[in-house]
Design a protein around this motif. Structure first.
Motif, PDB file in Angstrom:
ATOM      1  N   SER A  85       4.563   3.373  -1.423  1.00  0.00           N
ATOM      2  CA  SER A  85       4.607   2.480  -0.800  1.00  0.00           C
ATOM      3  C   SER A  85       5.832   3.139   1.214  1.00  0.00           C
ATOM      4  CB  SER A  85       4.712   0.988  -0.566  1.00  0.00           C
ATOM      5  OG  SER A  85       4.912   0.299   0.939  1.00  0.00           O
ATOM      6  N   THR A  86       4.559   3.618   1.983  1.00  0.00           N
ATOM      7  CA  THR A  86       5.300   4.135   2.717  1.00  0.00           C
ATOM      8  C   THR A  86       6.425   3.485   3.290  1.00  0.00           C
ATOM      9  OG1 THR A  86       4.286   3.478   4.015  1.00  0.00           O
ATOM     10  CG2 THR A  86       4.002   5.918   3.408  1.00  0.00           C
ATOM     11  N   GLN A 108      -1.337   6.240  -1.458  1.00  0.00           N
ATOM     12  CA  GLN A 108      -0.757   5.243  -1.678  1.00  0.00           C
ATOM     13  C   GLN A 108      -1.328   4.513  -2.735  1.00  0.00           C
ATOM     14  OE1 GLN A 108       2.116   3.134   1.922  1.00  0.00           O
ATOM     15  NE2 GLN A 108       0.212   2.403   2.025  1.00  0.00           N
ATOM     16  N   ARG A 112       0.857  -1.892   1.105  1.00  0.00           N
ATOM     17  CA  ARG A 112       0.807  -3.507   1.104  1.00  0.00           C
ATOM     18  C   ARG A 112       0.224  -3.588   2.347  1.00  0.00           C
ATOM     19  NH1 ARG A 112       0.515  -5.207  -3.372  1.00  0.00           N
ATOM     20  NH2 ARG A 112       0.759  -7.601  -2.366  1.00  0.00           N
ATOM     21  N   ARG A 114       0.151  -7.390   4.791  1.00  0.00           N
ATOM     22  CA  ARG A 114       0.098  -8.260   5.874  1.00  0.00           C
ATOM     23  C   ARG A 114      -0.266  -9.770   4.380  1.00  0.00           C
ATOM     24  NH1 ARG A 114      -2.371 -11.091   9.786  1.00  0.00           N
ATOM     25  NH2 ARG A 114      -1.368 -11.934  10.069  1.00  0.00           N
ATOM     26  N   LYS A 179     -12.534  -3.532  10.565  1.00  0.00           N
ATOM     27  CA  LYS A 179     -11.179  -2.616  10.568  1.00  0.00           C
ATOM     28  C   LYS A 179     -10.806  -1.294  10.379  1.00  0.00           C
ATOM     29  CE  LYS A 179      -6.293  -4.395   8.875  1.00  0.00           C
ATOM     30  NZ  LYS A 179      -6.065  -5.693   8.532  1.00  0.00           N
TER      31      LYS A 179
END
Ligand code: BTN
Length: 305
Positions: A85-86, A108, A112, A114, A179
């Motif tokens: 994960s960045t 990734q 992750r 929200r 999205k």
């Protein structure tokens, strides 16, 4: 990117240059110049070495040096072909006192979103986290989320996609509001001053929506207009974000101009319950104002439908 490599690239951008002249100009050995040229080739830069010296022929589509090349924003780029994960990496850097580092990845493996949701991040996206130490009160931190949403929206529009922002941080496309990108901001610090802010921006760029688990609700730049130059997309995003973070008062007006939420009936799931009504405004640093018909409710956190 290493400073000397950046200087080698700057020199090459001006035209062909002989190795010895470049070494003199940068005050390094010829062997050092050669090493940097080889490293740039390994990163995908096409550099001819003929009678006229080194000549830059093409710049790769993605990577640390590619994004840093010609970037008009003061971010150091740390690139990973693949990382968990960045945001995780940017938190590490920020905790170590680093600032203005953009951690960028092609893929990734543990992205992750929200509410601790998983964020699918296949190869071809622009998965980016900014480690920042802006010295603002913690209450202003949401403005960075809005700034990031505006920056991605502008980068997507530049790429030809009619993107809009759905409160608070979803960048969506079309009447069905699929999205395209999301923002996850993490903050640590005291009430009057943050220690650091990590702004994580996940943009489905050259990604096949079929590779995304919630493909029915997701789209990508590639799906809308075909594959694009991720270097140009990332540079635009970083430059727009950089301008906005320096002028936080400009963030909300910019957000309003790109919003799809305002004027619509919304149903917002908040920690305190559901609020339904017309979304009438966004107030600094990012709260949604909903007119329920009986009162105006200001919502600082929630999921909006
Ligand atoms: C959302 O849920 O809408 C926010 C998604 C944020 C995803 C990005 S991808 C880059 C950065 N690294 C992560 O693990 N998450 C953020």
């Amino acid at each position: 990117m290493q400073a000397t490599r950046e200087q080698v690239l700057d020199a090459l951008s001006e035209g062909p240059v002989a190795g010895p002249a470049l070494a003199d100009r940068l005050d390094v050995s010829r062997a050092a110049v050669w090493k940097h040229v080889e490293q740039l080739r390994a990163e995908g830069f096409e550099i001819d070495s003929g009678d006229g010296g080194y000549e830059l022929v093409s710049v790769p589509e993605f990577g640390a040096s590619a994004v840093a090349y010609g970037l008009e924003a003061p971010f150091e780029i740390e690139y990973h072909d693949s990382i968990d994960s960045t945001n995780r990496r940017a938190r590490e850097l920020a905790t170590d006192g680093r600032s203005d580092v953009a951690v960028l990845a092609d893929e990734q493996t543990g992205g992750r979103g929200r509410l601790d949701r998983a964020w699918a991040s296949p190869s071809g996206g622009v998965w980016l986290s900014l480690a920042l130490r802006p010295g603002v009160p913690i209450a202003h931190a949401p403005a960075f989320t809005l700034a990031a949403a505006v920056a991605v929206t502008r980068a997507a529009r530049e790429a030809g996609v009619d993107a809009r922002i759905k409160w608070p941080n979803d960048v969506v496309v079309g009447d069905d509001e699929r999205k395209l990108a999301g923002v996850l901001t993490e903050v640590e610090g005291e009430a009057d001053r943050v220690d650091w802010v990590v702004v994580g921006i996940g943009s489905n760029v050259n990604v096949d929506p079929a590779a995304l688990p919630d493909e029915a609700d997701a789209t990508s730049v590639q799906d809308a207009v075909g594959p694009v130059d991720r270097r140009a997309f990332t540079q635009r995003l970083l430059e727009e974000f950089d301008a906005l973070r320096r002028d936080l008062d400009a963030v909300v007006p910019a957000w309003r101009a790109d919003a799809t939420t305002l004027g619509k009936r919304v149903r917002v799931e908040t920690p305190g319950g559901t609020v339904e009504g017309e979304a009438v405004d966004v107030s600094f640093p990012g709260a949604l104002v909903v007119d329920t018909g009986e009162e105006r409710v200001t919502i600082t956190a929630g999921d909006c439908e």
